[in-house]
Design an enzyme around this catalytic site. Structure first.
Site, PDB file in Angstrom:
ATOM      1  N   ARG A  53      60.910 -13.893  23.384  1.00  0.00           N
ATOM      2  CA  ARG A  53      59.958 -13.467  24.244  1.00  0.00           C
ATOM      3  C   ARG A  53      60.034 -13.603  25.603  1.00  0.00           C
ATOM      4  NH1 ARG A  53      56.147 -16.468  25.356  1.00  0.00           N
ATOM      5  NH2 ARG A  53      55.901 -17.389  23.205  1.00  0.00           N
ATOM      6  N   TYR A 106      46.811  10.213  33.272  1.00  0.00           N
ATOM      7  CA  TYR A 106      46.852  10.028  31.831  1.00  0.00           C
ATOM      8  C   TYR A 106      45.635   9.601  31.306  1.00  0.00           C
ATOM      9  CZ  TYR A 106      48.643   8.541  27.391  1.00  0.00           C
ATOM     10  OH  TYR A 106      49.170   8.525  26.124  1.00  0.00           O
ATOM     11  N   ASP A 179      52.991   6.368  38.757  1.00  0.00           N
ATOM     12  CA  ASP A 179      53.281   6.671  37.366  1.00  0.00           C
ATOM     13  C   ASP A 179      54.416   7.587  37.642  1.00  0.00           C
ATOM     14  OD1 ASP A 179      53.559   7.363  34.778  1.00  0.00           O
ATOM     15  OD2 ASP A 179      51.601   7.119  34.226  1.00  0.00           O
ATOM     16  N   LYS A 204      58.807   8.663  27.067  1.00  0.00           N
ATOM     17  CA  LYS A 204      59.097  10.080  27.387  1.00  0.00           C
ATOM     18  C   LYS A 204      60.259  10.288  27.813  1.00  0.00           C
ATOM     19  CE  LYS A 204      54.579   9.842  26.290  1.00  0.00           C
ATOM     20  NZ  LYS A 204      53.583   9.210  27.389  1.00  0.00           N
TER      21      LYS A 204
HETATM   22  C1  PLP Z   1      52.642   8.511  27.703  1.00  0.00           C
HETATM   23  C2  PLP Z   1      52.071   7.989  29.134  1.00  0.00           C
HETATM   24  C3  PLP Z   1      51.464   6.948  29.394  1.00  0.00           C
HETATM   25  C4  PLP Z   1      51.335   5.846  28.454  1.00  0.00           C
HETATM   26  O1  PLP Z   1      52.472   5.440  27.764  1.00  0.00           O
HETATM   27  P1  PLP Z   1      52.880   5.036  26.129  1.00  0.00           P
HETATM   28  O2  PLP Z   1      54.277   4.668  26.165  1.00  0.00           O
HETATM   29  O3  PLP Z   1      52.357   6.076  25.330  1.00  0.00           O
HETATM   30  O4  PLP Z   1      52.075   3.749  26.099  1.00  0.00           O
HETATM   31  C5  PLP Z   1      51.261   6.713  30.581  1.00  0.00           C
HETATM   32  N1  PLP Z   1      51.328   7.562  31.763  1.00  0.00           N
HETATM   33  C6  PLP Z   1      51.817   8.853  31.285  1.00  0.00           C
HETATM   34  C7  PLP Z   1      51.962   9.865  32.450  1.00  0.00           C
HETATM   35  C8  PLP Z   1      52.134   9.182  30.213  1.00  0.00           C
HETATM   36  O5  PLP Z   1      52.659  10.424  29.878  1.00  0.00           O
END
Ligand code: PLP
Length: 386
Positions: A53, A106, A179, A204
C-alpha cells in the site's frame, strides 16, 4: 532527473521510470505483485520497499513516467480518477475550506464535492470559468483553497486560459487545480502555465485502451506533495500492480495515439459542421470555436473529443447516439475505439437539474483511431435515419 527522464515527449513516455531490470536485463520491467517485502534484519528494507500500500515498484515506475510527462516533480497514482480527486482534496483541505468549481466540470467531480465532501464541511461555488471577474469575486468572498478547472471541458469543450486563471487564484492565495484528462499530458502541460496541481482520470487517454480504471495527481511543491503522498498511503486508494502496468503500457504510446485522435476528430468535426441537421459543433480545432486561439496557445493539438447538438432536439440526438455502428454507445472516452455518449442521461445524469446540466440535444463523440473514412461513413449512415 535520471537519464531516461530527459528528451522529447515520446522519448520520455517510453523511457521514464522504465529502466531495464538489472538482474535479467528484461527490457520491460517485471510487474511486482508482492504485497510485502523481506527485511534484512528488523527495519532493514531493500530500496525502501516494505508493504504494497505504501510503495510498489510497478506503481513507482508509472508515477515516475507520469511526472516526467507532466513536467512535474511528483506524481501519485490512485485507483480511479475520483479517488485521486478525493485524495487530493482531503490531503490539502480541511472542514471549512472552499472550492471554486467550473460550471461544466465532470459530473462525478461535482457529485464528489457536493454530496460526499459537502457534508464533511468542504464548501463550493460553481462559476463560469471564462468569467474571470466572477471567479475572482467567488475566490475572495469564500477564502477559497482551490480553483478547479477542466480545459477543454466536458462535454461543452470550453477552453479556459490557464495562465490567467492561475493569476486570479494566486492573487487570492488559492491554488489552481487543472483536470487535464481531456487534453492529456501530450497536448497540454498545465503546470507550465502556472497551475499548481494537475489531476487525471488515467482511465481515459493515458491508459488509452478502455481496459483499466485509474487516476493521478501531479505537482511540484515539496510540502503539498508530501501531504498527498501521505493520504495515498494512509487511505490506501492506490492503483494495483496490474492496473499500474496497463497504464504504463498505454502511456508509452500516448503521443502517437493523440496525434491520430486529433487528426480524426478534426476531420469528423469539419464533416459535422457541413451538415444541415447540426445546430452546433463544439471542437476547439475549428477556427470559429471561441477557444480556438487560446487552445493554440496552450495546447499542442486539439484532441479527440467532439460534441455536437442537433436542430431536431433531444429526439435527433438520441436517434444518432443509438444508430451508429462503429461508434459504440458507451460511457467513458479516450480509448482507441470510437464511442458515442448522450451526456444528459449518461455521463452527466448526476448533474441533471443543477447548474451543471447539459443540453438535451447534445451528443459527445470520443473519436478513436480507426480509419477516419469508416468513422465518417458510420455517421453518414446514422444521419440518413434522421
Ligand atoms: C472520467 C473522468 C473523471 C473521473 O475518473 P474515473 O477514473 O472515472 O474515476 C474525472 N474527470 C474527468 C474529466 C473525467 O473524464
Amino acid at each position: 532527473m535520471t537519464a531516461e527522464n530527459t528528451g522529447g515527449f515520446n522519448t520520455r513516455a517510453i523511457h521514464a521510470g522504465q529502466a531495464f531490470e538489472p538482474r535479467t536485463g528484461a527490457v520491460v520491467p517485471p510487474v511486482h505483485f508482492s504485497s510485502t517485502y523481506a527485511q534484512d534484519g528488523i527495519g532493514g528494507l531493500r530500496e525502501g520497499y516494505e508493504y504494497g500500500r505504501g510503495t510498489n515498484p510497478t506503481r513507482d515506475a508509472l508515477q515516475e513516467q507520469l511526472a516526467a510527462l507532466e513536467g512535474a516533480k511528483y506524481s501519485y497514482s490512485f485507483s480511479s480518477g475520483l479517488a485521486a480527486e478525493d485524495g487530493l482534496i482531503r490531503a490539502l483541505m480541511a472542514p471549512g475550506d472552499h472550492i471554486v468549481l467550473g460550471n461544466d466540470a465532470y459530473g462525478g467531480t461535482y457529485r464528489l464535492i457536493n454530496r460526499v465532501l459537502g457534508p464533511w464541511g468542504i464548501g463550493h461555488t460553481v462559476v463560469d470559468m471564462a468569467d474571470q471577474a466572477r471567479v475572482a469575486e467567488a475566490v475572495k468572498a469564500n477564502k477559497t483553497r482551490f480553483v478547479w478547472v477542466e480545459t477543454p471541458s466536458n462535454p461543452m469543450m470550453k477552453v479556459t486560459d490557464i495562465e490567467a486563471l492561475a493569476e486570479v487564484a494566486h492573487e487570492a492565495g488559492a491554488l489552481l487545480v487543472v483536470d487535464n484528462t481531456f487534453a492529456s499530458p501530450y497536448l497540454q502541460n498545465p503546470l507550465a502555465f502556472g497551475a499548481d496541481i494537475v489531476v487525471h482520470s488515467t482511465t481515459k487517454y493515458i491508459g488509452g485502451h478502455s481496459d483499466v480504471i485509474g487516476g493521478a495527481v501531479a505537482l511540484n511543491d515539496d510540502e503539498l506533495a508530501e501531504k498527498v503522498g501521505f493520504v495515498q498511503f494512509a487511505v490506501g486508494a492506490v492503483s494495483g500492480p496490474l492496473d499500474a502496468f496497463l497504464t504504463t503500457r498505454g502511456l508509452k504510446t500516448l503521443g502517437v495515439r493523440m496525434d491520430r485522435h486529433s487528426s480524426n476528430a478534426q476531420a469528423v468535426a469539419e464533416w459535422l459542421q457541413g451538415r444541415p441537421e447540426v445546430e452546433a459543433v463544439y471542437y476547439p480545432g475549428l477556427p470559429d470555436h471561441p477557444g480556438h486561439e487560446l487552445a493554440k496557445k496552450q495546447m499542442r493539438r486539439f484532441g479527440g473529443m467532439v460534441s455536437v447538438s442537433f436542430n431536431g432536439g433531444e429526439a435527433a440526438a438520441r436517434k444518432i447516439a443509438e444508430s451508429t455502428r462503429v461508434f459504440t454507445l458507451a460511457e467513458s472516452l479516450g480509448g482507441i475505439e470510437s464511442l458515442v455518449n448522450y451526456p444528459s442521461q449518461m455521463t452527466h445524469a448526476s448533474v441533471k437539474g443543477t447548474e451543471l446540466a447539459v443540453p438535451e440535444n447534445l451528443i459527445r463523440l470520443s473519436v478513436g483511431i480507426e480509419d477516419v473514412e469508416d468513422l465518417i461513413a458510420d455517421l453518414e449512415q446514422a444521419f440518413a435515419g434522421l
